[in-house]
Design an enzyme around this catalytic site. Sequence first.
Site, PDB file in Angstrom:
ATOM      1  N   GLU A 179      43.100 107.701  88.860  1.00 21.67           N
ATOM      2  CA  GLU A 179      43.117 107.287  87.439  1.00 21.67           C
ATOM      3  C   GLU A 179      42.445 105.935  87.182  1.00 21.67           C
ATOM      4  O   GLU A 179      43.019 105.034  86.589  1.00 21.67           O
ATOM      5  CB  GLU A 179      44.584 107.273  86.950  1.00 21.67           C
ATOM      6  CG  GLU A 179      45.281 108.623  87.120  1.00 21.67           C
ATOM      7  CD  GLU A 179      46.755 108.586  86.784  1.00 21.67           C
ATOM      8  OE1 GLU A 179      47.238 107.590  86.235  1.00 21.67           O
ATOM      9  OE2 GLU A 179      47.459 109.574  87.094  1.00 21.67           O
TER      10      GLU A 179
ATOM     11  N   GLU B   4      47.737 118.459  90.249  1.00 24.73           N
ATOM     12  CA  GLU B   4      49.081 118.112  89.738  1.00 24.73           C
ATOM     13  C   GLU B   4      49.488 119.068  88.608  1.00 24.73           C
ATOM     14  O   GLU B   4      49.973 118.675  87.572  1.00 24.73           O
ATOM     15  CB  GLU B   4      49.103 116.663  89.246  1.00 24.73           C
ATOM     16  CG  GLU B   4      48.676 115.653  90.297  1.00 24.73           C
ATOM     17  CD  GLU B   4      48.819 114.219  89.853  1.00 24.73           C
ATOM     18  OE1 GLU B   4      49.470 113.961  88.827  1.00 24.73           O
ATOM     19  OE2 GLU B   4      48.290 113.313  90.546  1.00 24.73           O
TER      20      GLU B   4
HETATM   21  O1  G3I Z   1      62.761 104.889  93.879  1.00 22.14           O
HETATM   22  C1  G3I Z   1      63.336 104.328  92.679  1.00 22.14           C
HETATM   23  C2  G3I Z   1      64.853 104.267  92.810  1.00 22.14           C
HETATM   24  O2  G3I Z   1      65.198 103.370  93.852  1.00 22.14           O
HETATM   25  C3  G3I Z   1      65.449 103.800  91.478  1.00 22.14           C
HETATM   26  O3  G3I Z   1      66.855 103.834  91.570  1.00 22.14           O
HETATM   27  C4  G3I Z   1      64.964 104.743  90.361  1.00 22.14           C
HETATM   28  C5  G3I Z   1      65.520 104.367  89.004  1.00 22.14           C
HETATM   29  O4  G3I Z   1      64.796 103.255  88.505  1.00 22.14           O
HETATM   30  O5  G3I Z   1      63.519 104.703  90.280  1.00 22.14           O
HETATM   31  C6  G3I Z   1      62.957 105.208  91.496  1.00 22.14           C
HETATM   32  O6  G3I Z   1      61.562 105.153  91.391  1.00 22.14           O
HETATM   33  C7  G3I Z   1      61.035 106.145  90.504  1.00 22.14           C
HETATM   34  C8  G3I Z   1      60.038 107.009  91.304  1.00 22.14           C
HETATM   35  O7  G3I Z   1      59.382 107.951  90.439  1.00 22.14           O
HETATM   36  C9  G3I Z   1      60.741 107.763  92.432  1.00 22.14           C
HETATM   37  O8  G3I Z   1      61.662 108.666  91.887  1.00 22.14           O
HETATM   38  C10 G3I Z   1      60.290 105.424  89.378  1.00 22.14           C
HETATM   39  O9  G3I Z   1      61.231 104.751  88.571  1.00 22.14           O
HETATM   40  C11 G3I Z   1      59.542 106.443  88.525  1.00 22.14           C
HETATM   41  O10 G3I Z   1      58.713 105.768  87.593  1.00 22.14           O
HETATM   42  C12 G3I Z   1      58.621 107.273  89.434  1.00 22.14           C
HETATM   43  O11 G3I Z   1      57.992 108.251  88.622  1.00 22.14           O
HETATM   44  C13 G3I Z   1      56.850 108.880  89.244  1.00 22.14           C
HETATM   45  C14 G3I Z   1      55.603 108.528  88.428  1.00 22.14           C
HETATM   46  O12 G3I Z   1      54.461 109.197  88.997  1.00 22.14           O
HETATM   47  C15 G3I Z   1      55.351 107.039  88.449  1.00 22.14           C
HETATM   48  O13 G3I Z   1      54.347 106.762  87.504  1.00 22.14           O
HETATM   49  C16 G3I Z   1      57.046 110.387  89.217  1.00 22.14           C
HETATM   50  O14 G3I Z   1      58.129 110.746  90.078  1.00 22.14           O
HETATM   51  C17 G3I Z   1      55.788 111.106  89.663  1.00 22.14           C
HETATM   52  O15 G3I Z   1      55.905 112.516  89.461  1.00 22.14           O
HETATM   53  C18 G3I Z   1      54.576 110.622  88.869  1.00 22.14           C
HETATM   54  O16 G3I Z   1      53.459 111.234  89.384  1.00 22.14           O
HETATM   55  C19 G3I Z   1      52.202 110.799  88.813  1.00 22.14           C
HETATM   56  C20 G3I Z   1      51.161 110.922  89.890  1.00 22.14           C
HETATM   57  O17 G3I Z   1      51.546 110.128  91.001  1.00 22.14           O
HETATM   58  C21 G3I Z   1      49.797 110.522  89.362  1.00 22.14           C
HETATM   59  N1  G3I Z   1      49.435 111.350  88.214  1.00 22.14           N
HETATM   60  C22 G3I Z   1      50.415 111.292  87.124  1.00 22.14           C
HETATM   61  C23 G3I Z   1      51.791 111.724  87.639  1.00 22.14           C
HETATM   62  C24 G3I Z   1      52.805 111.709  86.523  1.00 22.14           C
HETATM   63  O18 G3I Z   1      53.006 110.388  86.071  1.00 22.14           O
END
Ligand code: G3I
Length: 349
Positions: free
Chosen positions: A156, A262
């Site tokens: 991205e 994705e």
């Molecule tokens: O690991 C922490 C945990 O310790 C904490 O308790 C919890 C609550 O705050 O957050 C956890 O981290 C989260 C992480 O996913 C793991 O679950 C983050 O807050 C959360 O923002 C993160 O979201 C991920 C997102 O990317 C981040 O932008 C999604 O799971 C994931 O599916 C998403 O995937 C992205 C691709 O990598 C790139 N393309 C877009 C796609 C969707 O955004």
Amino acid sequence: MKNASLLISLLLIIGNSCTKPKISACDTQNNKLHFKFDFPIGVAVDHNKLFFQPEYAELSTSQFNSFTAENAMKMSQLQPLEGQFFFDDAEAILDLAVVNRIQIHGHTLVWHNQIPNWLENFEGTQRDWEELLKKHIQTVVGHFKGRIESWDVVNEAFEEDGSLRKSIWLEHIGPDYIIKAFQWAKEVDPDALLFYNDFNLALNEKKRKKVIQYFTKAAAQGLQIDGIGMQMHINTSYPTTTEIGNCITEIWQAGFKVHISELDISINHKGDDIAFPGTEALKKQADKAYVIFKLYQNLPPEFQHGITFWGLRDNDSWIPSTFNRTDFPLLFDREYRPKPIYCKLIQSL
Ligand code: G3I
């Protein structure tokens, strides 16, 4: 007389087939999605669910032959403290993949999102930033060398208008950070397939053409860039079949492998107040997936890197929590039951 007996025997055959108990033709015991296709069928997997939810692990390892770590291989996870790398979760996913003969697509070395907290406060010269990023890329790619066959090197990096995203990397290293990232990766694992990954490439023709133009020029100047990931976070209305087909065609005809990297297909992108998916919406979702797979099957095999779903069950999806809406974008429901989208892919292709 003869016609009467023929009619009776026909009625008996029809009657008999209507009374036979319908054996589900798309149960996940007797069907394995990846067996249906000559290209990899992937899923984005969550480390904790893989190792603490047996049904999640069983369905992920049986239905798919490619894994992408949804989060475990991102910079915030792999280098949570400056200079301190944490590979345990990624290694556990890799171990499970290896014993199940599942390939791994590494995601992602360079992204503006999910950067570690220490990086937010990092201060240094352009050279310091370059050294920081080079060290991350070469430590990670070197650590997995020979075991991870493909990487999303940069994720991205383009805005919707086709300009370079004003990210922390562009700010501190300059526009060449993209080229340098691919070069650094290649230096430590020349055999890995290197991808650029982005969203809206089917929907946004202007962005797509700028991305393809950029990497076509870079490849002509000697950069190893093997493929482009079109993320395909889509819905049942858009992008259209034509837009998706054009995107696939333009990428491979520019000489790049195509990874639908994705895939999820929202059925409630307007955020209606629904508790359950409607039959018609689930059919539209299934039909959309069918069309995408048919388009992808027409790709010359050497340009097929595979189709990866961005999550296993609807409740594993990033979408509901991100957009604060109910949605049902994936293959399986929260009880691990196959949805019409899965059955369509199993029965019609
Ligand atoms: O690991 C922490 C945990 O310790 C904490 O308790 C919890 C609550 O705050 O957050 C956890 O981290 C989260 C992480 O996913 C793991 O679950 C983050 O807050 C959360 O923002 C993160 O979201 C991920 C997102 O990317 C981040 O932008 C999604 O799971 C994931 O599916 C998403 O995937 C992205 C691709 O990598 C790139 N393309 C877009 C796609 C969707 O955004």
